[in-house]
Design a protein around this motif. Sequence first.
Motif, PDB file in Angstrom:
ATOM      1  N   UNK A   1       0.840  -1.212   0.000  1.00 13.40           N
ATOM      2  CA  UNK A   1       0.000   0.000   0.000  1.00 13.40           C
ATOM      3  C   UNK A   1       0.870   1.255   0.000  1.00 13.40           C
ATOM      4  N   UNK A   2       1.920   1.206   0.816  1.00 10.92           N
ATOM      5  CA  UNK A   2       2.817   2.344   0.936  1.00 10.92           C
ATOM      6  C   UNK A   2       3.478   2.630  -0.421  1.00 10.92           C
ATOM      7  N   UNK A   3       3.867   1.572  -1.131  1.00 15.27           N
ATOM      8  CA  UNK A   3       4.528   1.753  -2.425  1.00 15.27           C
ATOM      9  C   UNK A   3       3.590   2.462  -3.402  1.00 15.27           C
ATOM     10  N   UNK A   4       2.328   2.058  -3.420  1.00 11.91           N
ATOM     11  CA  UNK A   4       1.357   2.677  -4.326  1.00 11.91           C
ATOM     12  C   UNK A   4       1.122   4.131  -3.925  1.00 11.91           C
ATOM     13  N   UNK A   5       0.940   4.350  -2.616  1.00 13.37           N
ATOM     14  CA  UNK A   5       0.681   5.724  -2.156  1.00 13.37           C
ATOM     15  C   UNK A   5       1.861   6.648  -2.445  1.00 13.37           C
ATOM     16  N   UNK A   6       3.047   6.192  -2.101  1.00 10.69           N
ATOM     17  CA  UNK A   6       4.212   7.071  -2.256  1.00 10.69           C
ATOM     18  C   UNK A   6       4.618   7.253  -3.717  1.00 10.69           C
ATOM     19  N   UNK A   7       4.100   6.390  -4.590  1.00 13.06           N
ATOM     20  CA  UNK A   7       4.419   6.533  -6.013  1.00 13.06           C
ATOM     21  C   UNK A   7       3.403   7.402  -6.747  1.00 13.06           C
ATOM     22  N   UNK A   8       2.367   7.823  -6.041  1.00 14.97           N
ATOM     23  CA  UNK A   8       1.293   8.573  -6.706  1.00 14.97           C
ATOM     24  C   UNK A   8       1.831   9.807  -7.429  1.00 14.97           C
ATOM     25  N   UNK A   9       2.693  10.571  -6.752  1.00 16.87           N
ATOM     26  CA  UNK A   9       3.168  11.824  -7.361  1.00 16.87           C
ATOM     27  C   UNK A   9       3.975  11.540  -8.634  1.00 16.87           C
ATOM     28  N   UNK A  10       4.667  10.389  -8.683  1.00 17.19           N
ATOM     29  CA  UNK A  10       5.452  10.062  -9.874  1.00 17.19           C
ATOM     30  C   UNK A  10       4.511   9.807 -11.061  1.00 17.19           C
ATOM     31  N   UNK A  11       3.444   9.046 -10.786  1.00 11.28           N
ATOM     32  CA  UNK A  11       2.490   8.756 -11.863  1.00 11.28           C
ATOM     33  C   UNK A  11       1.785  10.034 -12.318  1.00 11.28           C
TER      34      UNK A  11
ATOM     35  N   UNK B   1       1.101  14.402 -16.311  1.00 16.61           N
ATOM     36  CA  UNK B   1       1.138  15.840 -16.593  1.00 16.61           C
ATOM     37  C   UNK B   1       2.148  16.143 -17.694  1.00 16.61           C
ATOM     38  N   UNK B   2       3.301  15.471 -17.629  1.00 17.17           N
ATOM     39  CA  UNK B   2       4.346  15.682 -18.632  1.00 17.17           C
ATOM     40  C   UNK B   2       3.852  15.234 -20.012  1.00 17.17           C
ATOM     41  N   UNK B   3       3.207  14.061 -20.043  1.00 22.52           N
ATOM     42  CA  UNK B   3       2.702  13.543 -21.321  1.00 22.52           C
ATOM     43  C   UNK B   3       1.664  14.486 -21.920  1.00 22.52           C
ATOM     44  N   UNK B   4       0.785  15.022 -21.061  1.00 24.62           N
ATOM     45  CA  UNK B   4      -0.255  15.933 -21.544  1.00 24.62           C
ATOM     46  C   UNK B   4       0.376  17.211 -22.111  1.00 24.62           C
TER      47      UNK B   4
ATOM     48  N   UNK C   1      -3.162   3.643 -12.828  1.00 24.32           N
ATOM     49  CA  UNK C   1      -2.351   3.357 -14.007  1.00 24.32           C
ATOM     50  C   UNK C   1      -3.207   2.876 -15.164  1.00 24.32           C
ATOM     51  N   UNK C   2      -4.409   2.367 -14.843  1.00 18.01           N
ATOM     52  CA  UNK C   2      -5.291   1.871 -15.909  1.00 18.01           C
ATOM     53  C   UNK C   2      -5.696   2.995 -16.857  1.00 18.01           C
ATOM     54  N   UNK C   3      -5.595   4.253 -16.391  1.00 20.04           N
ATOM     55  CA  UNK C   3      -5.989   5.359 -17.270  1.00 20.04           C
ATOM     56  C   UNK C   3      -4.886   5.686 -18.283  1.00 20.04           C
ATOM     57  N   UNK C   4      -3.709   5.116 -18.107  1.00 19.45           N
ATOM     58  CA  UNK C   4      -2.665   5.310 -19.107  1.00 19.45           C
ATOM     59  C   UNK C   4      -2.955   4.467 -20.350  1.00 19.45           C
ATOM     60  N   UNK C   5      -2.326   4.861 -21.471  1.00 14.49           N
ATOM     61  CA  UNK C   5      -2.564   4.157 -22.726  1.00 14.49           C
ATOM     62  C   UNK C   5      -1.957   2.758 -22.681  1.00 14.49           C
ATOM     63  N   UNK C   6      -2.682   1.802 -23.256  1.00 11.25           N
ATOM     64  CA  UNK C   6      -2.143   0.452 -23.403  1.00 11.25           C
ATOM     65  C   UNK C   6      -1.427   0.367 -24.760  1.00 11.25           C
TER      66      UNK C   6
ATOM     67  N   UNK D   1       1.551  -0.567 -20.113  1.00 13.46           N
ATOM     68  CA  UNK D   1       0.840   0.693 -19.914  1.00 13.46           C
ATOM     69  C   UNK D   1       1.882   1.806 -19.846  1.00 13.46           C
ATOM     70  N   UNK D   2       1.563   2.975 -20.383  1.00 14.22           N
ATOM     71  CA  UNK D   2       2.494   4.097 -20.284  1.00 14.22           C
ATOM     72  C   UNK D   2       1.749   5.407 -20.502  1.00 14.22           C
ATOM     73  N   UNK D   3       2.348   6.480 -19.962  1.00 18.02           N
ATOM     74  CA  UNK D   3       1.745   7.804 -20.106  1.00 18.02           C
ATOM     75  C   UNK D   3       1.910   8.316 -21.539  1.00 18.02           C
ATOM     76  N   UNK D   4       3.010   7.938 -22.188  1.00 16.86           N
ATOM     77  CA  UNK D   4       3.207   8.329 -23.584  1.00 16.86           C
ATOM     78  C   UNK D   4       4.113   7.306 -24.278  1.00 16.86           C
ATOM     79  N   UNK D   5       4.357   7.532 -25.569  1.00 21.51           N
ATOM     80  CA  UNK D   5       5.088   6.542 -26.361  1.00 21.51           C
ATOM     81  C   UNK D   5       6.534   6.372 -25.881  1.00 21.51           C
TER      82      UNK D   5
END
Lengths: 330, 93
Positions: free
Chosen positions: A303-313, A318-321, B1-6, B26-30
């Motif tokens: 659980x901790x790994x998922x929570x603490x990784x949230x900001x990375x995801x 945000x970067x991709x957008x 992560x499911x919202x990222x592109x497959x 899965x990834x945010x971009x190519x």
Amino acid sequence: MYAQLVDTGVKRLKTLEEMSPEERAFQEKIDAEIKIEPKNWMPDGYRRTLIRQISQHAHSEIVGMLPEKNWLTRAPNFKRKLQLLAKIQDEGGHGLYLYSAMETLGADRDEEVAKLHSGEVKYSSIFNYPALSWADMGTIGWLVDGAAIVNQVVLQRTSYGPYSRAMIRICKEESFHQRQGYQILLHMMRNGTDEQKAMVQDSINRFWWPALMMFGPHDSDSPNSAQSMAWKIKRMSNDDLRQRFIDQTIPQLELLGCTVPDPDLKWNAERGHYDFGEIDWSEFYDVVKGNGPCNRDRLRIRRKAIEEGTWVREAASAYAAKQKQKNAAA
Amino acid sequence: MSDWTLFEVFVRSKHGLNHKHVGSVHAADAAMAMENARELYTRRSEGVSIWVVPSAAITASSPDEKEPLFDPSDDKVYRHATFYELPKEVGHM
Ligand SMILES: [Fe+2]
Ligand SMILES: [Fe+2]
Ligand SMILES: [Fe+2]
């Protein structure tokens, strides 16, 4: 095994006559060893059972990294550290192959991971035992990965195409895990001090019975086996797999010069197999229910790994957008 | 992560061979899909080239179309070299 008590939701097998035309065509395909692919029609029960089994299997690979990561910073030398790191990375990869296979059935990865974290879905009981000494890195590779291999080799022939293909890929990587583990033990037994040799024996004493429990309850106590076998999701019974594992492991044990904590273990020439003592099933069910030595800790760390990784995801999204916007403007 | 592109991953194992489907990530971009694919599918020099393709961009034939699509070629044995029997004197051809 990595998926120990998978409920099929089926109490009694249907005969071909009782099946709808769709079900019958499906079962005949299975009987003819034709793989089922994601877009093919399949009974709901088949889909549900597979999602349960594959998700449990995937969770086991992921949680299985935790007992070993404890020793990454404590490995006796740089070479062993690199090997252990590579092995652990493989296990993460196995989890990802399996999550992908599960997604082809329409399951959502985040939802299934949430079920693991809430305790609704299990992972293999074996990963609820602690890794207390360096010898445990050897024993886990040898016995735990060894038991997993026995199961996974058979699962390469499972009826669902994506699951079968994930198993083929995984099996190719597993033998490295088992050999590196066995070599750690052999090295300690042949070159080690008396204390180090005792450490190996102690490690085997602790892991032997839990490793045998990996194969799950006796066939007579596995009410879901019949349907899983008919669907060829499972290809060999728990007891047969366990026997196969013991038969191939004991000669390796003898080569190490070690023993297992089972006074009833002996070769039975008549059967052509090793006889062995009864497993303490109350321990098994206790661990499955969440009361093993490490259950709470394992889930807490996940659980901790998922929570603490949230900001990375979030940052990656945000970067991709932003990049997308930039490219659209250019 | 499911919202990222497959993304579907294809790997060319050796120069001169085709890219072959190996799985998905899965990834945010190519660019991230490429990095993930590299870590996940080529840890033991399994490849010399990787393609990542958004799964949504793939049009697949459906299992129900199997007969209309593939049956017509089943009875065209004359499209295979073995259909043409030649006398031994011709040798290997
Ligand atoms: Fe694994
Ligand atoms: Fe494993
Ligand atoms: Fe492994």
